[in-house]
Structures are given as C-alpha cells and as structure tokens.
Design an enzyme around this catalytic site. Structure first.
Site, PDB file in Angstrom:
ATOM      1  N   LYS A  13     -16.757  22.243  12.166  1.00  0.00           N
ATOM      2  CA  LYS A  13     -17.694  22.265  13.304  1.00  0.00           C
ATOM      3  C   LYS A  13     -17.845  23.677  13.868  1.00  0.00           C
ATOM      4  CE  LYS A  13     -15.273  19.343  15.733  1.00  0.00           C
ATOM      5  NZ  LYS A  13     -14.168  19.164  14.775  1.00  0.00           N
ATOM      6  N   ARG A  87     -15.516  12.839  23.046  1.00  0.00           N
ATOM      7  CA  ARG A  87     -14.676  12.252  22.004  1.00  0.00           C
ATOM      8  C   ARG A  87     -14.465  10.764  22.222  1.00  0.00           C
ATOM      9  NH1 ARG A  87     -12.161  17.572  20.831  1.00  0.00           N
ATOM     10  NH2 ARG A  87     -10.605  17.463  19.201  1.00  0.00           N
ATOM     11  N   ARG A 126      -6.214  27.420   8.499  1.00  0.00           N
ATOM     12  CA  ARG A 126      -7.194  28.073   9.400  1.00  0.00           C
ATOM     13  C   ARG A 126      -6.504  29.202  10.168  1.00  0.00           C
ATOM     14  NH1 ARG A 126     -10.492  24.474  13.394  1.00  0.00           N
ATOM     15  NH2 ARG A 126      -8.516  23.357  13.504  1.00  0.00           N
ATOM     16  N   ARG A 152      -3.218  28.472  15.315  1.00  0.00           N
ATOM     17  CA  ARG A 152      -3.101  27.526  16.428  1.00  0.00           C
ATOM     18  C   ARG A 152      -1.812  26.713  16.327  1.00  0.00           C
ATOM     19  NH1 ARG A 152      -8.784  24.365  17.037  1.00  0.00           N
ATOM     20  NH2 ARG A 152      -7.321  22.708  17.592  1.00  0.00           N
ATOM     21  N   ARG A 163      -3.695  14.389  14.808  1.00  0.00           N
ATOM     22  CA  ARG A 163      -5.016  14.633  15.400  1.00  0.00           C
ATOM     23  C   ARG A 163      -6.097  13.872  14.636  1.00  0.00           C
ATOM     24  NH1 ARG A 163      -5.190  20.695  14.861  1.00  0.00           N
ATOM     25  NH2 ARG A 163      -7.300  20.574  15.662  1.00  0.00           N
TER      26      ARG A 163
HETATM   27  P1  ADP Z   1     -13.397  22.445  13.256  1.00  0.00           P
HETATM   28  O1  ADP Z   1     -14.073  23.295  14.315  1.00  0.00           O
HETATM   29  O2  ADP Z   1     -14.210  21.236  12.883  1.00  0.00           O
HETATM   30  O3  ADP Z   1     -11.986  22.070  13.614  1.00  0.00           O
HETATM   31  P2  ADP Z   1     -13.452  24.904  11.627  1.00  0.00           P
HETATM   32  O4  ADP Z   1     -14.887  25.322  11.610  1.00  0.00           O
HETATM   33  O5  ADP Z   1     -12.521  25.687  12.492  1.00  0.00           O
HETATM   34  O6  ADP Z   1     -13.316  23.314  11.916  1.00  0.00           O
HETATM   35  O7  ADP Z   1     -12.955  24.930  10.101  1.00  0.00           O
HETATM   36  C1  ADP Z   1     -11.605  24.583   9.755  1.00  0.00           C
HETATM   37  C2  ADP Z   1     -11.138  25.492   8.625  1.00  0.00           C
HETATM   38  O8  ADP Z   1     -11.867  25.202   7.428  1.00  0.00           O
HETATM   39  C3  ADP Z   1     -11.354  26.992   8.884  1.00  0.00           C
HETATM   40  O9  ADP Z   1     -10.257  27.704   8.331  1.00  0.00           O
HETATM   41  C4  ADP Z   1     -12.656  27.310   8.141  1.00  0.00           C
HETATM   42  O10 ADP Z   1     -12.694  28.671   7.700  1.00  0.00           O
HETATM   43  C5  ADP Z   1     -12.582  26.351   6.956  1.00  0.00           C
HETATM   44  N1  ADP Z   1     -13.894  25.858   6.522  1.00  0.00           N
HETATM   45  C6  ADP Z   1     -14.964  25.530   7.293  1.00  0.00           C
HETATM   46  N2  ADP Z   1     -15.988  25.079   6.526  1.00  0.00           N
HETATM   47  C7  ADP Z   1     -15.542  25.109   5.242  1.00  0.00           C
HETATM   48  C8  ADP Z   1     -16.111  24.754   3.960  1.00  0.00           C
HETATM   49  N3  ADP Z   1     -17.368  24.258   3.859  1.00  0.00           N
HETATM   50  N4  ADP Z   1     -15.345  24.922   2.857  1.00  0.00           N
HETATM   51  C9  ADP Z   1     -14.080  25.402   2.960  1.00  0.00           C
HETATM   52  N5  ADP Z   1     -13.481  25.750   4.106  1.00  0.00           N
HETATM   53  C10 ADP Z   1     -14.192  25.602   5.245  1.00  0.00           C
HETATM   54  P1  AMP Z   2     -10.164  20.979  19.328  1.00  0.00           P
HETATM   55  O1  AMP Z   2     -10.146  22.475  19.521  1.00  0.00           O
HETATM   56  O2  AMP Z   2     -11.532  20.380  19.543  1.00  0.00           O
HETATM   57  O3  AMP Z   2      -9.529  20.553  18.027  1.00  0.00           O
HETATM   58  O4  AMP Z   2      -9.259  20.385  20.501  1.00  0.00           O
HETATM   59  C1  AMP Z   2      -7.892  20.706  20.619  1.00  0.00           C
HETATM   60  C2  AMP Z   2      -7.196  19.678  21.524  1.00  0.00           C
HETATM   61  O5  AMP Z   2      -7.746  19.736  22.858  1.00  0.00           O
HETATM   62  C3  AMP Z   2      -7.331  18.232  21.100  1.00  0.00           C
HETATM   63  O6  AMP Z   2      -6.372  17.853  20.127  1.00  0.00           O
HETATM   64  C4  AMP Z   2      -7.117  17.497  22.447  1.00  0.00           C
HETATM   65  O7  AMP Z   2      -5.737  17.471  22.803  1.00  0.00           O
HETATM   66  C5  AMP Z   2      -7.812  18.417  23.434  1.00  0.00           C
HETATM   67  N1  AMP Z   2      -9.254  18.076  23.605  1.00  0.00           N
HETATM   68  C6  AMP Z   2     -10.325  18.874  23.284  1.00  0.00           C
HETATM   69  N2  AMP Z   2     -11.484  18.263  23.582  1.00  0.00           N
HETATM   70  C7  AMP Z   2     -11.163  17.042  24.091  1.00  0.00           C
HETATM   71  C8  AMP Z   2     -11.913  15.927  24.562  1.00  0.00           C
HETATM   72  N3  AMP Z   2     -13.267  15.930  24.554  1.00  0.00           N
HETATM   73  N4  AMP Z   2     -11.232  14.844  25.007  1.00  0.00           N
HETATM   74  C9  AMP Z   2      -9.906  14.826  25.033  1.00  0.00           C
HETATM   75  N5  AMP Z   2      -9.117  15.821  24.575  1.00  0.00           N
HETATM   76  C10 AMP Z   2      -9.734  16.933  24.108  1.00  0.00           C
END
Ligand code: ADP
Ligand code: AMP
Length: 206
Positions: A13, A87, A126, A152, A163
C-alpha cells in the site's frame, strides 16, 4: 479524489500510495505513520504502544480522532488517500459521518490483494530510509548504500503473522461493507511494483 486504500500489512500500500498521490496531487494519510510519530515524540499512551508492538489494533476512537483532525487541513481540499484507515466497520461508519458533515464522500475503496506467504517476506525484509521516508525491500528493491535504514519493531515474523491474522479477523466485514456501497475495487498485488502500479491506475481509470 477521496480514496481508501485497504490491504494486509506488507501488501504494498505504501509503495503504491506514493504513485497515486503524485498522480492526483493528494496527501497520503497513514494512521500507522501518525501513531509511530506520536510514539517517537513520547505522546502515545503506553497501552497503545504495547498494542502496536503486539500487532493488535488500537481502539477505534484513537484513530478516528487522528483522522478527524488531519482531514480538515488545507492540503486535503482536493482529496486524500487513507492508508491503513479504516480497518473496522465502526471506523468506516465514523469516516462516512465525518465526510458527510463536511459535505463530501468517498470516491473509491481500493483493496490490494496479496497472499499470506508473500506478506511475511515483504514485511520482514522491509526497510525505510529515515531521511526520505522511502520504502525499500532488502531482496526486491534494495536501498542505496547511503540510506539510513529503519527496521520497524513490528516487522518481525511473529508480529507480522499476528498482524495478518488481526487484519483477516477485523477486516473480513470491512470489504463486504464497501462492496455493498458499490465503492470496492480489488487489485491483484502480486507481481513487479510497476505491474501492480499499472493495475492500480487501471482500477482508478487513469
Ligand atoms: P504496506 O504499506 O501495505 O504495509 P509496503 O508498501 O510498505 O506495504 O511494502 C512492503 C514491502 O514490500 C516493502 O519492503 C516494499 O519495498 C515491498 N514491496 C512492495 N510492493 C512490492 C512488489 N510488487 N513486489 C515486491 N516487493 C514489494
Ligand atoms: P500500519 O503502519 O498500517 O501497518 O499500522 C501499524 C499499527 O498501527 C497496526 O498494527 C495497529 O496497531 C495500529 N493501527 C494503524 N492504523 C490503525 C487503525 N485504523 N485501527 C487500529 N489500529 C491501527
């Protein structure tokens, strides 16, 4: 363009949100980023810090309050992309009420779909560059040599698994909710970043 981006942790995302926000000149609003910023400045309640570290969801009121304040800022006048919010259905209902009070509504809910096995690998490897906020992946999108990398605290395998389970349990009702409103568009998130980007843009009609 008022857009909600839904998807499990590690789906991509944040990566795709950067392209969408650039294309539509709208801000990306991530409740996860806002909560991490609050934690870093020491203003997040200890019980919420613990919830996040364990991979659970913080209470609806906490994130709704963050969104309420953020979406009335000037840069949201032409729209926004919500990443990681709502969410739960109560969060979605609160969002709808908030927007309707402002005389606006959502245009689209994009669901990025990636299967479980890939999610773990994507999240665990990541890394984010602290200086630029750019998202990298140690295997699929390696960072430049001078990046200042952040890993993270919740991107470790056991917490990522939790998660993903939390996502499945809490959002199982969210997608049908948006489907019933006719807002939901599903996008396959498996493939190269550029391939996924093309699908996302197609789903948005651009
Ligand atoms: P989210 O915001 O949904 O948690 P991220 O955009 O941070 O996901 O992506 C999670 C990890 O996967 C990051 O390390 C990113 O570089 C990698 N990633 C994102 N899209 C792709 C893809 N299409 N193929 C491979 N790796 C990806
Ligand atoms: P994310 O960066 O979106 O993966 O969020 C990291 C963490 O923040 C999640 O695992 C939850 O603990 C908290 N969090 C983020 N957004 C929400 C939401 N909309 N509702 C509840 N918890 C959230």
């Amino acid at each position: 363009m008022r857009l909600v981006f839904v998807g499990p942790p590690g789906a991509g995302k944040g990566t795709q949100a950067q392209f969408i926000c650039e294309r539509f000149s709208i801000p990306q609003i991530s409740t996860g980023d806002m909560l991490r910023a609050a934690k870093a400045e020491g203003s997040l309640a200890p019980e919420l810090v613990a919830t996040m570290a364990a991979g659970g969801l913080v209470p609806d009121e906490a994130v709704v309050a963050l969104i309420e304040v953020r979406t009335v800022r000037e840069d949201c006048a032409t729209g926004f992309l919500l990443d990681g919010f709502p969410r739960t259905v109560p969060q979605a209902v609160a969002l709808e009420a908030m927007l309707s009070k402002q005389g606006s509504k959502l245009d689209v809910v994009l669901a990025l779909e990636v299967h479980k096995d890939l999610l773990i690998e994507r999240a665990v490897l990541r890394r984010t560059d602290k200086r630029t906020g750019r998202i990298y992946h140690l295997k699929y999108n390696p960072p430049p040599a001078d990046a200042v990398l952040e890993h993270r605290g919740d991107d470790h395998e056991d917490v990522v698994k939790k998660r993903v389970e939390t996502y499945e349990a809490m959002t199982a009702e969210l997608l049908p909710y948006y489907a019933a409103l006719g807002l939901l568009r599903r996008v396959d998130g498996v493939g190269l970043v550029e391939q996924v980007k093309a699908r996302v843009f197609e789903a948005l009609g651009v």
